[in-house]
Design a protein around this motif. Structure first.
Motif, PDB file in Angstrom:
ATOM      1  N   PRO A  73      20.320  27.898  28.792  1.00 41.36           N
ATOM      2  CA  PRO A  73      20.321  27.980  27.332  1.00 41.36           C
ATOM      3  C   PRO A  73      21.722  28.239  26.815  1.00 41.36           C
ATOM      4  CG  PRO A  73      19.488  30.006  28.258  1.00 41.36           C
ATOM      5  CD  PRO A  73      19.728  29.085  29.411  1.00 41.36           C
ATOM      6  N   ARG A  74      22.019  27.697  25.642  1.00 37.25           N
ATOM      7  CA  ARG A  74      23.316  27.977  25.024  1.00 37.25           C
ATOM      8  C   ARG A  74      23.218  29.349  24.365  1.00 37.25           C
ATOM      9  NH1 ARG A  74      26.724  23.817  25.281  1.00 37.25           N
ATOM     10  NH2 ARG A  74      25.832  21.751  25.520  1.00 37.25           N
ATOM     11  N   VAL A  75      23.909  30.315  24.920  1.00 33.99           N
ATOM     12  CA  VAL A  75      23.825  31.696  24.475  1.00 33.99           C
ATOM     13  C   VAL A  75      25.217  32.149  24.063  1.00 33.99           C
ATOM     14  CG1 VAL A  75      23.108  34.018  25.140  1.00 33.99           C
ATOM     15  CG2 VAL A  75      21.996  32.072  26.158  1.00 33.99           C
ATOM     16  N   LYS A  76      25.299  32.885  22.941  1.00 40.33           N
ATOM     17  CA  LYS A  76      26.593  33.400  22.493  1.00 40.33           C
ATOM     18  C   LYS A  76      27.203  34.326  23.525  1.00 40.33           C
ATOM     19  CE  LYS A  76      25.308  34.500  18.129  1.00 40.33           C
ATOM     20  NZ  LYS A  76      25.436  35.222  16.874  1.00 40.33           N
ATOM     21  N   ILE A  77      26.373  35.309  23.962  1.00 37.56           N
ATOM     22  CA  ILE A  77      26.857  36.332  24.877  1.00 37.56           C
ATOM     23  C   ILE A  77      25.775  36.573  25.923  1.00 37.56           C
ATOM     24  CG2 ILE A  77      27.674  38.718  25.090  1.00 37.56           C
ATOM     25  CD1 ILE A  77      28.187  38.605  22.048  1.00 37.56           C
ATOM     26  N   ASN A  78      26.171  36.750  27.168  1.00 37.17           N
ATOM     27  CA  ASN A  78      25.207  37.158  28.186  1.00 37.17           C
ATOM     28  C   ASN A  78      25.162  38.667  28.197  1.00 37.17           C
ATOM     29  OD1 ASN A  78      24.477  34.637  29.182  1.00 37.17           O
ATOM     30  ND2 ASN A  78      26.330  34.516  30.427  1.00 37.17           N
ATOM     31  N   GLY A  79      24.000  39.221  27.891  1.00 35.13           N
ATOM     32  CA  GLY A  79      23.882  40.671  27.853  1.00 35.13           C
ATOM     33  C   GLY A  79      22.428  41.088  27.769  1.00 35.13           C
ATOM     34  N   ARG A  80      22.205  42.378  27.677  1.00 35.81           N
ATOM     35  CA  ARG A  80      20.858  42.926  27.672  1.00 35.81           C
ATOM     36  C   ARG A  80      20.044  42.445  26.477  1.00 35.81           C
ATOM     37  NH1 ARG A  80      18.744  47.246  25.280  1.00 35.81           N
ATOM     38  NH2 ARG A  80      20.757  47.832  24.422  1.00 35.81           N
ATOM     39  N   ASN A  81      20.655  42.230  25.339  1.00 31.86           N
ATOM     40  CA  ASN A  81      19.924  41.909  24.116  1.00 31.86           C
ATOM     41  C   ASN A  81      19.806  40.416  23.825  1.00 31.86           C
ATOM     42  OD1 ASN A  81      19.602  44.616  23.534  1.00 31.86           O
ATOM     43  ND2 ASN A  81      21.573  44.743  22.477  1.00 31.86           N
ATOM     44  N   PHE A  82      20.334  39.555  24.669  1.00 34.47           N
ATOM     45  CA  PHE A  82      20.373  38.142  24.352  1.00 34.47           C
ATOM     46  C   PHE A  82      19.467  37.348  25.285  1.00 34.47           C
ATOM     47  CE2 PHE A  82      24.288  40.125  23.065  1.00 34.47           C
ATOM     48  CZ  PHE A  82      24.367  39.734  21.740  1.00 34.47           C
TER      49      PHE A  82
END
Length: 96
Positions: A73-82
């Motif tokens: 997936p195109r995700v802004k940031i890889n993190g706990r909330n995304f």
């Protein structure tokens, strides 16, 4: 390592390790202009090409929400909330 037969290789670039292995077995590494001088008509040559789908962009093609699909997936940031919420992880109620 696999044995390298005596080859005459023409490429835009060759790694130092590959060049050393080719030359060690009596082969030679050419540039395209050197190949054009040796074989102007291109006879006795074999063209090889790398995988066209090896680009990073191809990982994003398709539908990332589809079950069984392995599309990034195109995700802004890889993190706990995304994109880690319900429906994305089995530990958050369900996984599609």
């Amino acid at each position: 390592a696999l044995p390298v037969p005596k080859l005459r290789v023409c490429a835009l670039r060759v790694t130092e390790t590959a060049r050393a292995r080719i030359l060690a077995n009596g082969g030679e590494v050419l540039t395209f202009d050197q190949l054009a001088m040796l074989e102007p008509k291109g006879s006795n040559t074999v063209l090889l090409r790398g995988r066209r789908t090896a680009r990073e962009a191809n990982r994003y093609f398709g539908n990332p929400g589809k079950p069984g699909g392995h599309v990034k997936p195109r995700v802004k940031i890889n993190g706990r909330n995304f994109e880690k919420a319900r429906g994305r992880r089995a530990s958050r109620a369900f996984k599609l």
